[in-house]
Write an enzyme that holds these catalytic residues in place. Sequence first.
Site, mmCIF file in Angstrom:
data_model
loop_
_atom_site.group_PDB
_atom_site.id
_atom_site.type_symbol
_atom_site.label_atom_id
_atom_site.label_comp_id
_atom_site.label_asym_id
_atom_site.label_seq_id
_atom_site.Cartn_x
_atom_site.Cartn_y
_atom_site.Cartn_z
ATOM 1 N N GLU A 162 0.818 -1.228 0.000
ATOM 2 C CA GLU A 162 0.000 0.000 0.000
ATOM 3 C C GLU A 162 0.848 1.272 0.000
ATOM 4 O OE1 GLU A 162 -2.772 -0.643 3.226
ATOM 5 O OE2 GLU A 162 -3.531 -2.484 2.323
ATOM 6 N N ASN A 204 1.954 -4.879 -3.303
ATOM 7 C CA ASN A 204 0.585 -5.317 -3.026
ATOM 8 C C ASN A 204 -0.263 -4.103 -2.656
ATOM 9 O OD1 ASN A 204 -1.364 -7.457 -2.378
ATOM 10 N ND2 ASN A 204 -1.035 -6.931 -0.222
ATOM 11 N N HIS A 239 -10.251 -6.232 -2.476
ATOM 12 C CA HIS A 239 -11.322 -6.023 -1.488
ATOM 13 C C HIS A 239 -12.462 -5.360 -2.256
ATOM 14 C CE1 HIS A 239 -8.977 -7.299 1.913
ATOM 15 N NE2 HIS A 239 -7.989 -6.497 1.554
ATOM 16 N N GLU A 267 -6.046 -10.769 -1.430
ATOM 17 C CA GLU A 267 -6.869 -10.566 -0.232
ATOM 18 C C GLU A 267 -8.358 -10.537 -0.586
ATOM 19 O OE1 GLU A 267 -5.513 -7.190 2.092
ATOM 20 O OE2 GLU A 267 -3.406 -7.710 1.807
ATOM 21 N N ASP A 269 -12.125 -10.440 -1.017
ATOM 22 C CA ASP A 269 -13.427 -10.530 -0.344
ATOM 23 C C ASP A 269 -14.390 -9.624 -1.092
ATOM 24 O OD1 ASP A 269 -12.619 -8.008 0.703
ATOM 25 O OD2 ASP A 269 -12.132 -8.851 2.663
HETATM 26 O O1 9MR Z 1 -7.587 -8.219 8.272
HETATM 27 C C1 9MR Z 1 -6.659 -7.400 8.946
HETATM 28 C C2 9MR Z 1 -7.268 -6.918 10.247
HETATM 29 O O2 9MR Z 1 -7.442 -7.980 11.137
HETATM 30 C C3 9MR Z 1 -6.375 -5.849 10.855
HETATM 31 O O3 9MR Z 1 -7.012 -5.293 11.990
HETATM 32 C C4 9MR Z 1 -6.099 -4.792 9.830
HETATM 33 C C5 9MR Z 1 -5.207 -3.700 10.393
HETATM 34 O O4 9MR Z 1 -4.963 -2.709 9.456
HETATM 35 O O5 9MR Z 1 -5.474 -5.360 8.709
HETATM 36 C C6 9MR Z 1 -6.311 -6.247 8.044
HETATM 37 O O6 9MR Z 1 -5.705 -6.717 6.887
HETATM 38 C C7 9MR Z 1 -5.380 -5.757 5.900
HETATM 39 C C8 9MR Z 1 -4.129 -6.240 5.195
HETATM 40 O O7 9MR Z 1 -3.109 -6.479 6.124
HETATM 41 C C9 9MR Z 1 -3.665 -5.229 4.158
HETATM 42 N N1 9MR Z 1 -4.721 -4.911 3.237
HETATM 43 C C10 9MR Z 1 -6.003 -4.522 3.825
HETATM 44 C C11 9MR Z 1 -6.461 -5.583 4.826
HETATM 45 C C12 9MR Z 1 -7.827 -5.234 5.387
HETATM 46 O O8 9MR Z 1 -7.759 -4.058 6.127
#
Ligand code: 9MR
Length: 468
Positions: A162, A204, A239, A267, A269
């Site tokens: 990101e 990513n 996402h 990732e 969903d």
């Molecule tokens: O799913 C993850 C969640 O449990 C955490 O609280 C969150 C913190 O920022 O991160 C989520 O995963 C993220 C991933 O690491 C990077 N891309 C976005 C995902 C969803 O927020």
Amino acid sequence: MLQTRTRRRAWIAGIVAAVVAFAGVALSAQYAHAQTTLRGAADALGIDIGVAVDVNKLQNDQTYRDIVATEFNSVTAENVMKMETLQPSKGQYNFGQADTLVAFAQQNGQSVYGHTLVWHSQSPDWVENESGQTLRQSMQDHITTVMDHFEGDVFAWDVVNEVVSDNNGQLRDSFWLQGLGESYITDAFEFARQADPNADLYMNDYSIDGINAKSDRYYELAQGLVNQGLLDGMGFQAHLILGQVPGNMEQNLQRFADLGLKVRITELDIRMDLPSSQQMFEQQAQDFERVVNICTNLADCSGVTVWGVRDSDSWVPDVFDGQGDPLLFNDDGSKKPAYDAVLNALGGDPDETTPPDDTTPPDETTPPADGDCTARIEVVNDWGSGWQANVSVTAGQAAVDGWTLTWDWPSGQSISSSWNADISTSGSTVTAGDVGWNAGVGAGQTREVFGFIGSGTSAEPSVTCQAG
Ligand code: 9MR
């Protein structure tokens, strides 16, 4: 890669055709059955179907653990490989939970995708307060220590995550950018390449699934890194929102693949407004199928990872008020229409069940006596370092209400995880009992009662079945 995949499919088709011709009859369902799990289907295609895993649930929630083990051939740590977990204080590393995940993956024949080395979020405070050479050294130390630790166990890493903002493709104004300037991205890849030359190195991000200013910026960054031999893959988080799979997603992934990169949906969903409905679930199934098809149609797509197991495991409701239900499994672990759609896109068949009752197992010649039972272990998937077996019980002329199975492993096999049975082991002898709801087998019927993941060479030992 396309060639390899096409060749493999042609090879399988050739074998099936040869077997049919040789037998001179249609194959019985027992031998011809299509893959009925996501991982079975993905293995047959030679791609990854992955899942983001919460290590706490893996340790404490049996339903969760069973789904992760049986349905996926790849895992990503949802949180425990992020910097705040791995290096909470400067120079102090904490690999415990991440190691638990890696051990689970190895027991279950799954690959581990590394997420993530350099990110603006979930970084410890100490590093956010650094800058200049100190910060650069910390970035190098973190990348080197983490990649060394997991070398050989983690096949690919999101090196930077990101790094482009949602504002017109500008770089994200993170502490990394502020402290180090734009060169931190190339530096991170150089450090990563040095640390583990065999790992695939990825960028990513989210909202880069279609062609837009943000994905254009990644395309530019990717060109630069590819020219320096530093980038192997591009991760598209995906996402997504119900009904909004970008129309040009395939074209977008293709342009990155054309740079010589692997592409991966990292990732996935697909969220919706709550309350959800059956109709929305059907739409979601179509959306999932479309995304997975985009990957399977692309020679250089290494796989698809979904971001969580059950809807109740998803991050979505915590962040998007009033939205949710974005995954493949319901809260109780049952399969949603989206599950069937993904299986279908992977070439499996959700409607295929275990062999019908009239298919007599080859090793069973005498039917069981009254009130008695026989049982059979069938290996349904074998990935070299592990294998999956399903176990069925056949009742005699009277119904069975409760069963205990025993067998001996022929050559040092063991069970690394199981579902729907009480298992105990003594030396090479295994005893498996019902768990209540699966105790009953109708008179003369065969019922698939439990399953397990085995390690060692796959085996189908003969089983003693004790009814009652
Ligand atoms: O799913 C993850 C969640 O449990 C955490 O609280 C969150 C913190 O920022 O991160 C989520 O995963 C993220 C991933 O690491 C990077 N891309 C976005 C995902 C969803 O927020």
